[in-house]
Design a protein around this motif. Structure first.
Motif, PDB file in Angstrom:
ATOM      1  N   LEU A 190     -16.240  15.352  -0.764  1.00  0.00           N
ATOM      2  CA  LEU A 190     -15.992  14.111  -0.028  1.00  0.00           C
ATOM      3  C   LEU A 190     -16.610  12.921  -0.760  1.00  0.00           C
ATOM      4  O   LEU A 190     -15.964  11.880  -0.949  1.00  0.00           O
ATOM      5  N   LEU A 191     -17.860  13.102  -1.231  1.00  0.00           N
ATOM      6  CA  LEU A 191     -18.541  12.016  -1.944  1.00  0.00           C
ATOM      7  C   LEU A 191     -17.831  11.693  -3.251  1.00  0.00           C
ATOM      8  O   LEU A 191     -17.651  10.523  -3.606  1.00  0.00           O
ATOM      9  N   LEU A 192     -17.421  12.737  -3.959  1.00  0.00           N
ATOM     10  CA  LEU A 192     -16.736  12.534  -5.238  1.00  0.00           C
ATOM     11  C   LEU A 192     -15.439  11.757  -5.038  1.00  0.00           C
ATOM     12  O   LEU A 192     -15.141  10.794  -5.753  1.00  0.00           O
ATOM     13  N   LYS A 193     -14.698  12.175  -4.014  1.00  0.00           N
ATOM     14  CA  LYS A 193     -13.431  11.516  -3.723  1.00  0.00           C
ATOM     15  C   LYS A 193     -13.672  10.046  -3.372  1.00  0.00           C
ATOM     16  O   LYS A 193     -12.961   9.150  -3.832  1.00  0.00           O
ATOM     17  N   THR A 194     -14.727   9.798  -2.553  1.00  0.00           N
ATOM     18  CA  THR A 194     -15.079   8.427  -2.171  1.00  0.00           C
ATOM     19  C   THR A 194     -15.383   7.586  -3.409  1.00  0.00           C
ATOM     20  O   THR A 194     -14.871   6.475  -3.558  1.00  0.00           O
ATOM     21  N   LEU A 195     -16.211   8.145  -4.311  1.00  0.00           N
ATOM     22  CA  LEU A 195     -16.619   7.386  -5.499  1.00  0.00           C
ATOM     23  C   LEU A 195     -15.432   7.043  -6.393  1.00  0.00           C
ATOM     24  O   LEU A 195     -15.239   5.883  -6.771  1.00  0.00           O
ATOM     25  N   LEU A 196     -14.632   8.054  -6.710  1.00  0.00           N
ATOM     26  CA  LEU A 196     -13.515   7.840  -7.631  1.00  0.00           C
ATOM     27  C   LEU A 196     -12.513   6.853  -7.055  1.00  0.00           C
ATOM     28  O   LEU A 196     -12.075   5.909  -7.721  1.00  0.00           O
ATOM     29  N   SER A 197     -12.182   7.070  -5.782  1.00  0.00           N
ATOM     30  CA  SER A 197     -11.189   6.219  -5.151  1.00  0.00           C
ATOM     31  C   SER A 197     -11.719   4.778  -5.024  1.00  0.00           C
ATOM     32  O   SER A 197     -10.990   3.811  -5.240  1.00  0.00           O
ATOM     33  N   SER A 198     -13.017   4.644  -4.699  1.00  0.00           N
ATOM     34  CA  SER A 198     -13.621   3.315  -4.547  1.00  0.00           C
ATOM     35  C   SER A 198     -13.578   2.553  -5.855  1.00  0.00           C
ATOM     36  O   SER A 198     -13.261   1.363  -5.880  1.00  0.00           O
ATOM     37  N   GLN A 221       0.825  -1.206   0.000  1.00  0.00           N
ATOM     38  CA  GLN A 221       0.000   0.000   0.000  1.00  0.00           C
ATOM     39  C   GLN A 221       0.862   1.261   0.000  1.00  0.00           C
ATOM     40  O   GLN A 221       0.680   2.152  -0.817  1.00  0.00           O
ATOM     41  N   VAL A 222       1.829   1.314   0.924  1.00  0.00           N
ATOM     42  CA  VAL A 222       2.642   2.527   1.059  1.00  0.00           C
ATOM     43  C   VAL A 222       3.654   2.626  -0.082  1.00  0.00           C
ATOM     44  O   VAL A 222       3.925   3.706  -0.595  1.00  0.00           O
ATOM     45  N   GLY A 223       4.200   1.481  -0.509  1.00  0.00           N
ATOM     46  CA  GLY A 223       5.245   1.503  -1.532  1.00  0.00           C
ATOM     47  C   GLY A 223       4.706   1.745  -2.920  1.00  0.00           C
ATOM     48  O   GLY A 223       5.343   2.403  -3.734  1.00  0.00           O
ATOM     49  N   ILE A 224       3.527   1.207  -3.221  1.00  0.00           N
ATOM     50  CA  ILE A 224       3.028   1.300  -4.590  1.00  0.00           C
ATOM     51  C   ILE A 224       1.737   2.120  -4.672  1.00  0.00           C
ATOM     52  O   ILE A 224       1.691   3.171  -5.303  1.00  0.00           O
ATOM     53  N   PHE A 225       0.689   1.654  -3.982  1.00  0.00           N
ATOM     54  CA  PHE A 225      -0.634   2.217  -4.239  1.00  0.00           C
ATOM     55  C   PHE A 225      -0.792   3.658  -3.760  1.00  0.00           C
ATOM     56  O   PHE A 225      -1.595   4.405  -4.315  1.00  0.00           O
ATOM     57  N   ASN A 226      -0.033   4.058  -2.735  1.00  0.00           N
ATOM     58  CA  ASN A 226      -0.153   5.442  -2.282  1.00  0.00           C
ATOM     59  C   ASN A 226       0.572   6.422  -3.190  1.00  0.00           C
ATOM     60  O   ASN A 226       0.459   7.623  -3.015  1.00  0.00           O
ATOM     61  N   ASN A 227       1.339   5.903  -4.146  1.00  0.00           N
ATOM     62  CA  ASN A 227       2.105   6.808  -5.004  1.00  0.00           C
ATOM     63  C   ASN A 227       1.490   6.959  -6.379  1.00  0.00           C
ATOM     64  O   ASN A 227       2.097   7.524  -7.275  1.00  0.00           O
ATOM     65  N   ILE A 228       0.297   6.406  -6.579  1.00  0.00           N
ATOM     66  CA  ILE A 228      -0.295   6.464  -7.914  1.00  0.00           C
ATOM     67  C   ILE A 228      -0.787   7.868  -8.221  1.00  0.00           C
ATOM     68  O   ILE A 228      -0.523   8.412  -9.291  1.00  0.00           O
ATOM     69  N   ASP A 229      -1.474   8.494  -7.232  1.00  0.00           N
ATOM     70  CA  ASP A 229      -1.951   9.876  -7.383  1.00  0.00           C
ATOM     71  C   ASP A 229      -2.602  10.134  -8.731  1.00  0.00           C
ATOM     72  O   ASP A 229      -2.270  11.093  -9.423  1.00  0.00           O
ATOM     73  N   PHE A 230      -3.532   9.276  -9.094  1.00  0.00           N
ATOM     74  CA  PHE A 230      -4.253   9.431 -10.348  1.00  0.00           C
ATOM     75  C   PHE A 230      -5.060  10.727 -10.314  1.00  0.00           C
ATOM     76  O   PHE A 230      -5.727  11.023  -9.332  1.00  0.00           O
ATOM     77  N   MET A 231      -4.985  11.505 -11.369  1.00  0.00           N
ATOM     78  CA  MET A 231      -5.652  12.813 -11.461  1.00  0.00           C
ATOM     79  C   MET A 231      -5.283  13.721 -10.292  1.00  0.00           C
ATOM     80  O   MET A 231      -6.090  14.533  -9.843  1.00  0.00           O
ATOM     81  N   GLY A 232      -4.080  13.572  -9.799  1.00  0.00           N
ATOM     82  CA  GLY A 232      -3.632  14.462  -8.728  1.00  0.00           C
ATOM     83  C   GLY A 232      -3.785  13.894  -7.343  1.00  0.00           C
ATOM     84  O   GLY A 232      -2.880  13.975  -6.547  1.00  0.00           O
ATOM     85  N   HIS A 233      -4.939  13.280  -7.032  1.00  0.00           N
ATOM     86  CA  HIS A 233      -5.091  12.843  -5.649  1.00  0.00           C
ATOM     87  C   HIS A 233      -5.902  11.566  -5.473  1.00  0.00           C
ATOM     88  O   HIS A 233      -6.373  11.292  -4.374  1.00  0.00           O
ATOM     89  N   ILE A 234      -6.119  10.791  -6.516  1.00  0.00           N
ATOM     90  CA  ILE A 234      -6.923   9.577  -6.362  1.00  0.00           C
ATOM     91  C   ILE A 234      -6.001   8.373  -6.196  1.00  0.00           C
ATOM     92  O   ILE A 234      -5.215   8.052  -7.075  1.00  0.00           O
ATOM     93  N   ASN A 235      -6.096   7.732  -5.034  1.00  0.00           N
ATOM     94  CA  ASN A 235      -5.325   6.520  -4.773  1.00  0.00           C
ATOM     95  C   ASN A 235      -6.253   5.369  -4.411  1.00  0.00           C
ATOM     96  O   ASN A 235      -7.254   5.569  -3.742  1.00  0.00           O
ATOM     97  N   PRO A 236      -5.909   4.151  -4.835  1.00  0.00           N
ATOM     98  CA  PRO A 236      -6.711   3.002  -4.410  1.00  0.00           C
ATOM     99  C   PRO A 236      -6.255   2.543  -3.026  1.00  0.00           C
ATOM    100  O   PRO A 236      -5.095   2.739  -2.658  1.00  0.00           O
ATOM    101  N   TYR A 237      -7.169   1.983  -2.261  1.00  0.00           N
ATOM    102  CA  TYR A 237      -6.787   1.431  -0.961  1.00  0.00           C
ATOM    103  C   TYR A 237      -6.939  -0.084  -1.030  1.00  0.00           C
ATOM    104  O   TYR A 237      -7.947  -0.648  -0.648  1.00  0.00           O
ATOM    105  N   PHE A 238      -5.912  -0.704  -1.576  1.00  0.00           N
ATOM    106  CA  PHE A 238      -5.943  -2.123  -1.907  1.00  0.00           C
ATOM    107  C   PHE A 238      -5.914  -2.995  -0.663  1.00  0.00           C
ATOM    108  O   PHE A 238      -6.430  -4.119  -0.672  1.00  0.00           O
TER     109      PHE A 238
END
Lengths: 171, 269
Positions: free
Chosen positions: A142-150, A19-36
């Motif tokens: 908050l909702l938008l961020k939740t949806l995109l990240s989810s 999570q910390v090494g890979i998925f937190n560094n994706i920053d898709f569209m600036g701030h969207i990360n998956p929480y795998f």
């Protein structure tokens, strides 16, 4: 049971690093990360005791929080979905008497599996971002961020689940 | 009450669930206070070394950009040296009270509401809490927790950060605060209406605190509103790119204690 303990112990240490090494560094569209890392809640066997699941979720969340300086937001959200994962599964499958000893995640049909993962992921992400900003201001954001990240997390988790289950059924 | 006890003794998982959630919530509340526990922050040795490893892998892919940034910085510093050659060179003056230690950022979130960075220098390099962390073109934050090899830094992009700043062309002071929306800009607050500002004016560090030296460029005014004879919403476009922090400098003020002690004594009299 012992090999299970070992397997999920390894997963408990591996997921934070992924999570910390890979998925937190994706920053898709600036701030969207998956929480795998929440895949843990989906792969943890139902036949094992709820207490062990709750405690391992707590530890997993805590590892992530320490690595990301997030206080306790991952711990809180992860423990929450690991407590409600079975009730939700009962509602979705419509079986109030789920046979816990016989139950296997591989027996779930794909639509049921996807619905289950989607609901829990949305809940987890919503609480995560709510606790992060610690206010109801900018609720739309908050909702938008939740949806995109989810969306991102769900795709990765379903993909990861296929790998995890396939590999184990061959073994 | 008895019913409640009965309910929980029949429902041990429920009790454990509530207990764990309460603990997690206490951690969250703790993280909102300035004095957060050292062991639950990434300043501790184990998470420091994990972050450092993952950072070194990421760095490999970003080398090109970092080289460019360093060349640019060199150029800037060379130019400054040109300009100051004939004047008293304050930065190499042995009496200068500020000492700089170079450090590398190994964890840099910038999209959260409250960002905390981790750097790879700690108490062994004489880093202490409450030291400034700067760039040649901006202010990064203030050190929070320090372990032997690592330190966490309260970023400028954090709700708790309020950093003193002033206009470059006048002596009017304000304080910088981030509204949590966009990591390229911060707000300048409490600037008196007497300051005559226009878009594009440069903001520099104020030097009113004992933490930061005066005169570090921070950003330029991109927008402001005058409401009821006072400035509201002055947004500052930051010169530094917070999404790509790598090499930073920790500022040590060797006369900090002396100044604080003097100020303290003066208050008591």
């Amino acid at each position: 049971m012992n090999s299970d303990l070992f397997k999920y112990g390894i997963l408990l240490l591996l997921l934070p690093i992924l999570q910390v090494g890979i998925f937190n560094n994706i920053d898709f569209m600036g701030h969207i990360n998956p929480y795998f890392y929440i895949i843990f809640v989906f792969v943890f066997p139902v036949k094992n005791s709820k207490t062990i699941l709750l405690i391992s979720s707590f530890l997993l969340g805590l590892f992530i929080d320490i690595l990301t300086n997030d206080g306790g937001i991952h711990t809180f959200s992860l423990v929450l979905i690991s407590y409600i994962r079975l009730p939700f599964l009962r509602i979705i499958t419509g079986k109030s008497d789920l046979d816990q000893a016989q139950f296997n995640i591989r027996d779930l049909s794909l639509p049921v599996l996807i619905t289950w993962i989607t609901i829990l992921t949305l809940l987890h992400h919503f609480f995560l971002f709510l606790l992060e900003q610690f206010s109801f201001a900018q609720f739309g954001n908050l909702l938008l961020k939740t949806l995109l990240s989810s969306l991102f997390s769900i795709v990765l988790i379903i993909f990861g689940l296929q790998l995890f289950l396939k590999r184990r059924s061959n073994a | 009450m008895l019913q409640l006890i009965n309910f929980f003794s029949n429902n041990k998982t429920g009790l454990l669930f509530v207990l764990l959630e309460v603990i997690a919530f206490v951690f969250i509340l703790n993280s909102h206070s300035y004095h957060q526990s050292k062991y639950l922050s990434s300043a501790n040795g184990i998470s420091g070394s994990i972050l450092k490893k993952s950072n070194s892998i990421n760095n490999y892919f970003l080398l090109n950009n970092k080289n460019k940034a360093l060349v640019k910085e060199n150029e800037l510093l060379k130019n400054q040296l040109e300009h100051t050659e004939n004047q008293a060179i304050s930065s190499i003056n042995p009496l200068s009270k500020y000492k700089y230690t170079a450090a590398t950022v190994i964890s840099n979130p910038y999209t959260k509401r409250n960002n905390v960075l981790t750097i790879d220098k700690g108490s062994l390099d004489s880093i202490r809490p409450n030291m400034g962390v700067v760039l040649t073109n901006g202010i990064v934050g203030i050190t929070l927790k320090v372990s032997r090899h690592y330190a966490t830094v309260l970023s400028l992009l954090n709700n708790q950060a309020k950093i003193n700043a002033k206009m470059k062309n006048s002596h009017h002071y304000g304080s910088l605060h981030w509204n949590g929306k966009d990591f390229t800009s911060v707000n300048l607050e409490d600037l008196p209406i007497q300051a005559n500002i226009k878009k594009g004016d440069t903001i520099i560090s104020g030097g009113k605190s004992v933490i930061f030296p005066e005169g570090i460029p921070i950003g330029s005014i991109s927008d402001f509103v005058i409401d009821n004879k006072s400035y509201t919403n002055i947004s500052i476009h930051l010169f530094a790119d917070f999404s790509a922090l790598h090499n930073v400098y920790v500022v040590k003020n060797s006369k900090k204690e002396e100044q604080l002690e003097l100020e303290q004594n003066s208050v008591h009299e």
